[in-house]
Design an enzyme around this catalytic site. Structure first.
Site, PDB file in Angstrom:
ATOM      1  N   ASN A 150       0.942  -1.230  -0.072  1.00 22.60           N
ATOM      2  CA  ASN A 150      -0.039   0.040   0.007  1.00 22.60           C
ATOM      3  C   ASN A 150       0.787   1.161  -0.146  1.00 22.60           C
ATOM      4  OD1 ASN A 150       0.329  -1.188   2.650  1.00 22.60           O
ATOM      5  ND2 ASN A 150      -0.406   0.832   3.391  1.00 22.60           N
ATOM      6  N   SER A 198     -11.665  -4.791   0.327  1.00 22.20           N
ATOM      7  CA  SER A 198     -12.219  -3.715   0.922  1.00 22.20           C
ATOM      8  C   SER A 198     -12.907  -2.652  -0.138  1.00 22.20           C
ATOM      9  CB  SER A 198     -11.160  -2.784   1.649  1.00 22.20           C
ATOM     10  OG  SER A 198     -11.894  -2.130   2.388  1.00 22.20           O
ATOM     11  N   ALA A 199     -14.012  -2.390  -0.117  1.00 18.69           N
ATOM     12  CA  ALA A 199     -14.802  -1.713  -0.960  1.00 18.69           C
ATOM     13  C   ALA A 199     -14.195  -0.316  -1.327  1.00 18.69           C
ATOM     14  CB  ALA A 199     -16.518  -2.004  -0.847  1.00 18.69           C
ATOM     15  N   THR A 236     -25.634  -7.809  12.676  1.00 16.77           N
ATOM     16  CA  THR A 236     -26.444  -7.362  11.635  1.00 16.77           C
ATOM     17  C   THR A 236     -25.537  -7.027  10.459  1.00 16.77           C
ATOM     18  OG1 THR A 236     -28.201  -7.136  13.346  1.00 16.77           O
ATOM     19  CG2 THR A 236     -28.351  -5.999  10.955  1.00 16.77           C
ATOM     20  N   CYS A 328      -2.674   5.590   7.552  1.00 13.09           N
ATOM     21  CA  CYS A 328      -2.402   5.301   9.013  1.00 13.09           C
ATOM     22  C   CYS A 328      -1.073   6.135   9.339  1.00 13.09           C
ATOM     23  CB  CYS A 328      -2.288   4.110   9.360  1.00 13.09           C
ATOM     24  SG  CYS A 328      -3.577   2.996   8.683  1.00 13.09           S
TER      25      CYS A 328
END
Length: 380
Positions: A150, A198-199, A236, A328
């Site tokens: 990344n 990861s969308a 959920t 990050c």
């Protein structure tokens, strides 16, 4: 002009994806665990999305688990493998994302597994010969090595790594967050046990991702409490996020060849302008090598300058969004664990410029010109 060049951190939402999500934000609001009509309706949408994702990576729907993102998916694969399968040895590299390094380090600190790190050269190429040696003495290990870095953009040969792992009965987890939606992944050809997506890295919504777990590999859940997601992950489901993820991956795979060609041209254009305008500009790792790095990422190492400490701020003032490395990590100076592992010069600033299908040549030229202005004002 506003220029967004931090697509490795997150990408803008594709309008087609938003259109697919909207009905599940407004009209279809049932709980997918409910047995009534509204619940069954959204449950059906989740299963259609699961089937779509599975088809796009050549997996079975039962092998797809939806998560809150790549970090959770990585954690699930790592903790689940070590604790459920009893793997007493793990192998990674110091160049991995913290979503991989921190779970492994926590397990090692607790005495649950022994941790080995692969060697690498100054450009970040991993020593796969050492991987073979480690597995020869520690068979049935967990191997966790990313596909695309990344920060640097380096690509690891996950096909070769998978072959090595298969020879030694190792469990292979690969973090594919930066490459999912940008490269083809066929899990019938790869010998990995886990990969992740990861969308928001491929123009989908934030807060949703998925884990591929090879069929027959049973590992315990990371989150307990409701047994949703086929007893693998409780909570959920993020229905509209899951619908958006599937749509975003569908679009990414549909248009992948055109986007690869277009974005690589933007990257080559950026490299050329920076080399022409800034003396002693360098590129970290294999970032400038088209056949060995992500076409979306360019990690630029800039010569020592009084502007270095204020580089990202200066770019922001000029309406250019970029980062110093991982999202990050703050600051443009050497503060990244990846750059430190490569032995970089702390006097040189790094800026990561990451592109998407939405960037234009005009934006690339403007960003390059602003960097040249900061570092070689006499040439502007």
């Amino acid at each position: 002009m506003h220029v967004y060049l931090d697509n490795a951190a997150t990408t803008p939402l594709d309008p087609e994806v938003l259109d697919a999500m909207l009905p599940y934000l407004s009209q279809h609001y049932g709980n997918p665990s409910s047995l009534h009509g509204p619940g069954r309706q959204v449950r059906s949408a989740i299963e259609v999305a699961r089937k779509t994702v599975a088809q796009l990576i050549n997996a079975a729907p039962s092998e797809i688990t939806f998560t809150s993102g790549g970090t959770e998916a990585d954690n699930y694969a790592i903790f689940g493998s070590v604790r459920t399968l009893g793997l007493r040895h793990a192998i990674t590299s110091p160049l991995e994302h913290h979503a991989v390094l921190h779970p492994l380090q926590a397990l090692a600190k607790n005495g649950e597994t022994e941790l080995s790190y692969l060697r690498h050269d100054a450009q970040g190429r991993l020593d796969l010969g050492q991987l073979e040696e480690l597995l020869a003495t520690h068979p049935r290990s967990l191997v966790s090595l990313m596909h695309g870095n990344n920060e640097l953009g380096n690509l690891n040969d996950i096909s070769e790594i998978g072959d090595i792992c298969a020879r030694h009965d190792a469990v292979f987890h690969t973090d594919t967050v930066q490459t999912m939606g940008h490269y083809r992944h066929d899990v019938q050809q790869l010998k990995n046990h886990f990969l992740v997506g990861s969308a928001h890295k491929f123009h989908g919504p934030k807060g949703v991702g998925f884990l591929y777990r090879r069929g027959g590999l049973e590992v315990g859940p990371l989150i307990h409490g409701g047994a949703q997601e086929r007893n693998v992950r409780s909570g959920t489901e993020n229905v509209y996020g899951i619908v958006g993820l599937a749509k975003a991956l569908e679009i990414a795979c549909r248009d992948m060849a055109a986007h690869q060609y277009y974005i690589q041209r933007l990257k080559d254009r950026l490299i050329g302008r920076l080399q022409a305008g800034i003396a002693d500009v360098q590129f970290n790792g294999l970032s400038a090598a088209a056949d060995q790095s992500l076409y979306t990422v360019l990690s630029v190492s800039l010569p020592p300058s009084s502007i270095s400490e204020m580089l990202l701020f200066s770019l922001d003032i000029n309406k250019i969004a970029a980062s110093g490395g991982s999202a990050c990590t703050s600051g443009a100076q050497l503060g990244s664990h990846v750059l430190e592992a490569l032995g970089g010069d702390a006097n040189r600033a790094t800026v990561r410029l990451s592109m998407s299908k939405l960037n234009t040549e005009e934006e690339i030229d403007y960003a390059a010109a602003q960097l040249v202005k900061l570092y070689q004002p006499a040439l502007v």
